[in-house]
Design a protein around this motif. Structure first.
Motif, PDB file in Angstrom:
ATOM      1  N   ASP A  53     -47.609  15.711 -11.905  1.00 46.15           N
ATOM      2  CA  ASP A  53     -47.756  16.440 -12.990  1.00 46.15           C
ATOM      3  C   ASP A  53     -48.677  17.746 -12.873  1.00 46.15           C
ATOM      4  OD1 ASP A  53     -45.925  14.733 -14.307  1.00 46.15           O
ATOM      5  OD2 ASP A  53     -47.273  13.737 -15.412  1.00 46.15           O
TER       6      ASP A  53
ATOM      7  N   GLY B  14     -36.226  16.580 -20.083  1.00 46.43           N
ATOM      8  CA  GLY B  14     -36.187  16.961 -18.644  1.00 46.43           C
ATOM      9  C   GLY B  14     -34.992  17.859 -18.122  1.00 46.43           C
ATOM     10  N   HIS B  15     -35.121  17.954 -16.754  1.00 51.24           N
ATOM     11  CA  HIS B  15     -34.104  18.957 -16.026  1.00 51.24           C
ATOM     12  C   HIS B  15     -33.668  18.003 -14.778  1.00 51.24           C
ATOM     13  CE1 HIS B  15     -33.972  22.012 -12.804  1.00 51.24           C
ATOM     14  NE2 HIS B  15     -32.721  22.053 -13.321  1.00 51.24           N
TER      15      HIS B  15
ATOM     16  N   ALA C 286     -39.533  11.131 -20.306  1.00 45.43           N
ATOM     17  CA  ALA C 286     -39.125  11.705 -18.938  1.00 45.43           C
ATOM     18  C   ALA C 286     -39.062  10.663 -17.901  1.00 45.43           C
ATOM     19  CB  ALA C 286     -39.726  12.760 -18.777  1.00 45.43           C
TER      20      ALA C 286
ATOM     21  N   GLU D 250     -39.584  20.623 -13.837  1.00 43.22           N
ATOM     22  CA  GLU D 250     -38.594  19.937 -14.219  1.00 43.22           C
ATOM     23  C   GLU D 250     -38.958  19.045 -15.517  1.00 43.22           C
ATOM     24  OE1 GLU D 250     -36.201  17.596 -11.150  1.00 43.22           O
ATOM     25  OE2 GLU D 250     -35.696  19.608 -10.332  1.00 43.22           O
ATOM     26  N   THR D 251     -40.192  18.720 -15.579  1.00 42.39           N
ATOM     27  CA  THR D 251     -40.760  17.909 -16.756  1.00 42.39           C
ATOM     28  C   THR D 251     -40.848  18.777 -18.147  1.00 42.39           C
ATOM     29  OG1 THR D 251     -42.871  18.493 -16.712  1.00 42.39           O
ATOM     30  CG2 THR D 251     -42.117  16.442 -15.428  1.00 42.39           C
ATOM     31  N   GLY D 252     -40.763  19.978 -17.721  1.00 42.57           N
ATOM     32  CA  GLY D 252     -41.098  21.035 -19.058  1.00 42.57           C
ATOM     33  C   GLY D 252     -42.291  21.169 -19.025  1.00 42.57           C
TER      34      GLY D 252
ATOM     35  N   SER E 237     -38.153   9.643 -13.557  1.00 41.70           N
ATOM     36  CA  SER E 237     -37.738  10.147 -12.176  1.00 41.70           C
ATOM     37  C   SER E 237     -38.456   9.572 -11.195  1.00 41.70           C
ATOM     38  CB  SER E 237     -37.899  11.647 -12.165  1.00 41.70           C
ATOM     39  OG  SER E 237     -39.301  12.025 -11.643  1.00 41.70           O
TER      40      SER E 237
ATOM     41  N   HIS F  90     -44.220  10.051 -19.050  1.00 43.58           N
ATOM     42  CA  HIS F  90     -43.610  10.243 -17.961  1.00 43.58           C
ATOM     43  C   HIS F  90     -43.494   9.178 -17.162  1.00 43.58           C
ATOM     44  CE1 HIS F  90     -43.578  13.152 -14.057  1.00 43.58           C
ATOM     45  NE2 HIS F  90     -42.686  12.384 -14.340  1.00 43.58           N
TER      46      HIS F  90
ATOM     47  N   TYR G 287     -45.720  12.440 -25.155  1.00 45.26           N
ATOM     48  CA  TYR G 287     -44.982  12.670 -23.922  1.00 45.26           C
ATOM     49  C   TYR G 287     -45.340  11.552 -22.892  1.00 45.26           C
ATOM     50  CZ  TYR G 287     -42.574  15.283 -20.253  1.00 45.26           C
ATOM     51  OH  TYR G 287     -41.615  15.690 -19.388  1.00 45.26           O
TER      52      TYR G 287
ATOM     53  N   TYR H 233     -34.417  14.155 -14.435  1.00 45.83           N
ATOM     54  CA  TYR H 233     -34.759  13.838 -15.741  1.00 45.83           C
ATOM     55  C   TYR H 233     -33.674  13.859 -16.538  1.00 45.83           C
ATOM     56  CZ  TYR H 233     -39.542  14.429 -13.657  1.00 45.83           C
ATOM     57  OH  TYR H 233     -40.604  14.110 -13.045  1.00 45.83           O
TER      58      TYR H 233
END
Length: 253
Positions: A46, A119-120, A37, A58-60, A39, A74, A72, A123
């Motif tokens: 987080d 991600g959203h 992810a 937005e990370t899930g 951003s 980030h 994961y 992301y």
């Protein structure tokens, strides 16, 4: 004994700038598939265990992904959070950073060599960029609710200037970097991005550098494009556009 380990990592890019990411992975030994992810929202924000706070969601649910056996990663994109350099708003260098970080992740001894985007919103947009760069270690992407037309979809919706860039940059990205939720040192973003994009009201070289749509036809990895009808004016068109242009096998749900 902890079920998850996490560490902050700095990775040198090919132009000498270092970018920072936080890596979460299962505590045991093994080679794990990696979720990636990226951003400008700072991994210092987080939210673990996760809540419904925006925009950290937005990370899930990071801890849940790790429980399922994934690592994961980030990333703070260049010029934000703890990463060096200047922020480029999806420019060629930011996209190259994604390529280089994905290949670094794929080569680590705890990695099974397969990296998937996740991600959203930003992301998701980053995932379209990842796919357009076609790094060998990128196995798939799952962009959830994210545009990839950064001129016509973000700054000039349908060709019409909109307030989104100012609301997003001055009301979201800058405050998040200056006052991270978990008390880390502030990052002051001097760039006046809304003014910068206002200087480019037509499809000039600035937007041509940030155009990835025409490159998606070369993308053959699995793509799970998730659109949200309520975001018609911001993100949905990107999910439809990406779905139509990537070259993998298509299925509709």
């Amino acid at each position: 004994e902890p079920r998850m380990r996490d560490e902050e990592i700095t990775i040198g890019m090919s132009d000498g700038v270092s970018v920072a990411l936080r890596l979460y992975r299962p505590a045991g030994q093994g080679k794990f598939p990696v979720l990636f992810a990226a951003s400008p929202y700072r991994f210092d924000n987080d939210d673990i265990p996760e809540t419904s706070l925006f925009p950290w969601r937005e990370t899930g649910p990071i801890a849940w992904y790790v429980e399922q056996g994934y690592a994961y990663a980030h990333l703070d994109v260049r010029g934000t959070g703890k990463s060096g350099g200047e922020y480029g708003f999806f420019d060629r260098r930011e996209r190259r950073d994604l390529y280089e970080v994905i290949e670094w992740l794929g080569e680590q001894p705890w990695s099974n060599g397969r990296v998937g985007g996740i991600g959203h919103s930003y992301y998701a947009a980053s995932q379209w960029c990842m796919a357009s760069e076609r790094p060998p270690s990128l196995a798939c992407i799952a962009p959830y609710d994210g545009h990839m037309d950064f001129g016509g979809g973000w700054a000039y919706t349908g060709g019409i200037p909109c307030a989104f860039m100012s609301e997003w940059w001055n009301g979201n990205v800058r405050p998040i970097n200056a006052r991270p939720a978990n008390g880390a040192a502030p990052r002051i973003l001097e760039l006046d991005l809304p003014h910068l994009v206002s200087m480019h009201p037509s499809g000039d070289a600035f937007w041509l550098e940030r155009s990835i749509v025409e490159r998606l036809g070369q993308v053959t990895i699995p793509v799970y494009s998730i659109g949200v009808w309520s975001k018609l004016d911001l993100h949905l068109a990107g999910n439809i556009m990406g779905y139509e242009r990537v070259s993998g096998r298509s299925e509709e749900h």
